[in-house]
Design a protein around this motif. Structure first.
Motif, short mmCIF file in Angstrom:
data_model
loop_
_atom_site.label_atom_id
_atom_site.label_comp_id
_atom_site.label_asym_id
_atom_site.label_seq_id
_atom_site.Cartn_x
_atom_site.Cartn_y
_atom_site.Cartn_z
N TYR A 48 21.77 -18.54 54.30
CA TYR A 48 20.62 -17.64 54.13
C TYR A 48 19.75 -17.70 55.38
O TYR A 48 19.21 -16.69 55.83
N ASP A 49 19.67 -18.89 55.97
CA ASP A 49 18.91 -19.10 57.20
C ASP A 49 19.50 -18.26 58.34
O ASP A 49 18.77 -17.61 59.09
N TYR A 50 20.82 -18.28 58.45
CA TYR A 50 21.51 -17.48 59.48
C TYR A 50 21.22 -15.99 59.27
O TYR A 50 20.95 -15.26 60.21
N ILE A 59 20.80 -12.47 61.87
CA ILE A 59 20.99 -11.06 61.50
C ILE A 59 19.64 -10.38 61.29
O ILE A 59 19.54 -9.17 61.29
N LYS A 60 18.59 -11.18 61.15
CA LYS A 60 17.22 -10.71 60.94
C LYS A 60 17.09 -9.88 59.66
O LYS A 60 16.37 -8.88 59.60
N GLY A 61 17.83 -10.32 58.64
CA GLY A 61 17.76 -9.66 57.34
C GLY A 61 16.56 -10.13 56.54
O GLY A 61 15.94 -11.14 56.85
N THR A 90 11.47 1.03 55.77
CA THR A 90 10.77 1.08 54.49
C THR A 90 11.71 0.79 53.32
O THR A 90 11.27 0.57 52.20
N VAL A 91 13.03 0.77 53.58
CA VAL A 91 13.98 0.47 52.51
C VAL A 91 14.19 -1.05 52.38
O VAL A 91 14.07 -1.61 51.30
N CYS A 92 14.46 -1.72 53.50
CA CYS A 92 14.84 -3.13 53.39
C CYS A 92 13.89 -4.08 54.11
O CYS A 92 14.01 -5.29 53.98
N GLY A 93 12.95 -3.55 54.89
CA GLY A 93 12.00 -4.42 55.56
C GLY A 93 12.44 -4.91 56.93
O GLY A 93 11.71 -5.65 57.60
N TYR A 94 13.62 -4.51 57.37
CA TYR A 94 14.10 -4.92 58.70
C TYR A 94 13.12 -4.46 59.77
O TYR A 94 12.62 -3.34 59.73
N VAL A 95 12.81 -5.37 60.70
CA VAL A 95 11.88 -5.03 61.78
C VAL A 95 12.64 -4.79 63.07
O VAL A 95 13.36 -5.67 63.56
N TYR A 96 12.48 -3.59 63.63
CA TYR A 96 13.10 -3.29 64.92
C TYR A 96 12.07 -3.52 66.01
O TYR A 96 11.03 -2.86 66.04
N ASN A 97 12.32 -4.48 66.89
CA ASN A 97 11.41 -4.63 68.04
C ASN A 97 12.17 -5.12 69.27
O ASN A 97 11.76 -6.06 69.92
N PRO A 112 20.51 -1.45 60.78
CA PRO A 112 21.69 -2.32 60.76
C PRO A 112 21.83 -3.12 59.47
O PRO A 112 22.90 -3.64 59.19
N ILE A 113 20.77 -3.20 58.71
CA ILE A 113 20.85 -3.96 57.47
C ILE A 113 21.20 -3.07 56.28
O ILE A 113 22.14 -3.34 55.54
N CYS A 114 20.46 -1.98 56.10
CA CYS A 114 20.67 -1.21 54.86
C CYS A 114 21.23 0.18 55.10
O CYS A 114 21.49 0.91 54.14
N GLY A 115 21.40 0.57 56.38
CA GLY A 115 22.00 1.87 56.65
C GLY A 115 21.04 3.04 56.49
O GLY A 115 21.44 4.20 56.57
N ALA A 116 19.74 2.75 56.29
CA ALA A 116 18.77 3.86 56.16
C ALA A 116 18.65 4.60 57.50
O ALA A 116 18.81 3.99 58.56
#
Lengths: 217, 217
Positions: free
Chosen positions: B147-149, B154-156, B182-189, B205-209
């Motif tokens: 989960y840590d990885y 993966i920044k999930g 806004t779907v999964c909370g992934y932060v792009y920076n 890259p996480i949820c395909g939104a």
């Protein structure tokens, strides 16, 4: 199916702090998981034969100390490969006793929290205690020790009461110069220092057993 | 106590395969733990609102696919941030259906096993299913994803139904150039490629939104 595939499940390393009428004690587990976040609750699995199991059934109270990679293998050995019925396991382990009478470790742990049992469920060998977290440390530090790290880096073993215990598959990795601790299963095979050359007061780095507790494999 | 200390508990990453009357589905969980070794049994925690929870209650059957570090974040997104009530989550995920009708992934997983529920226990938000392992793969490969990885490499993020979900503590790590899914909370920076410069068909890259599901923070 091969039982070894179950080694691919990921766990941490935790000390469970308990108390009985007379004293505080602790054991090592790898199965602590958050199972609810409103309120915060964890599940912990403990073997029916464990002294800590008996204490939790009586008092409904325990602590979780999250071990870090800096927590020494000797702490795990002292708490994980002896029974609180026989000895005072905490005598050589730095700890503090909370107002509730249960101990938390002070051996380079990441953090700790106090739990009150609200439910439980049985398996043939283990009880899963469901508990609400009612207090805990204000900060975490260090890197949590994983079960994988314990096996691969510290070269620790699972005691027979662990839910993840599996008999050693083969002795293929043992050559004639390997010595095995009969208490905890730790394998000594440092190529630079033959076992015979270790000082007489050397002890098993995992469980603290004397040199005489080792047998050649 | 700070809730953040609970991030120091260690978990793996697993796909739980289920079926209903019409189709197979799957979801992502982090809480799978062996709780008995005679016979081999695991505990799995699932939110009451999850479609997979409903399927397991009905059929008493599920699989566990142990994700590896090589399993792509997109697989986790497809299975973890959508509901099997609304879509066929497995449509873009390589898998096979066992004779029992439940799916196991073929997306670089370490191993899989099939479980039959024998008991369960409730928490306010989640059910902990206790299940016996009745079949599984003959070998394991790759390195299990922790989960840590998932969080660090993966920044999930954790979906709101996860037992380990905690609201984001602060936005201190977000500067004006961060965009949040806004779907999964992934932060792009990514400092090298401004969000505005990403191609229009770029997806989370996480949820395909799609790109349009991101908002600036």
């Amino acid at each position: 199916m091969k039982n070894e595939i179950l080694f691919n499940l990921t766990y941490g390393m935790y000390a469970i702090g308990v108390k009985d009428e007379k004293k505080a004690s602790a054991c090592i587990v790898n199965t602590v998981a958050q199972v609810c976040n409103d309120p915060n609750m964890v599940a912990v699995s403990l073997n029916h034969n464990n002294y800590s199991h008996e204490c939790i059934v009586k008092n409904g109270l325990f602590t979780v100390s999250v071990l870090s990679e800096d927590t020494s293998g000797a702490v795990i050995g002292a708490l994980g490969f002896n029974s609180g019925r026989d000895i005072d396991k905490l005598s050589n382990v730095r700890h503090k006793i909370l107002a509730e009478g249960v101990p938390v470790l002070k051996e380079n742990i990441c953090c700790w929290f106090l739990c009150r049992v609200v439910n439980s469920v049985e398996t043939p060998t283990h009880t899963i205690f469901i508990a609400e977290i009612c207090a805990g440390s204000d900060e975490a530090k260090g890197k949590p020790m994983t079960y994988d790290y314990y096996h691969k880096v510290i070269k620790g073993k699972a005691p027979k009461n662990a839910p993840t215990y599996q008999p050693e598959p083969t002795n293929d990795d043992l050559d004639g110069d390997s010595w095995v601790c009969t208490v905890c299963g730790y394998v000594y095979n440092d190529p630079d220092v033959p076992f015979e050359d270790l000082p007489e007061d050397w002890v098993c780095p995992i469980c603290g057993a004397p040199k005489s507790a080792f047998i050649r494999k």
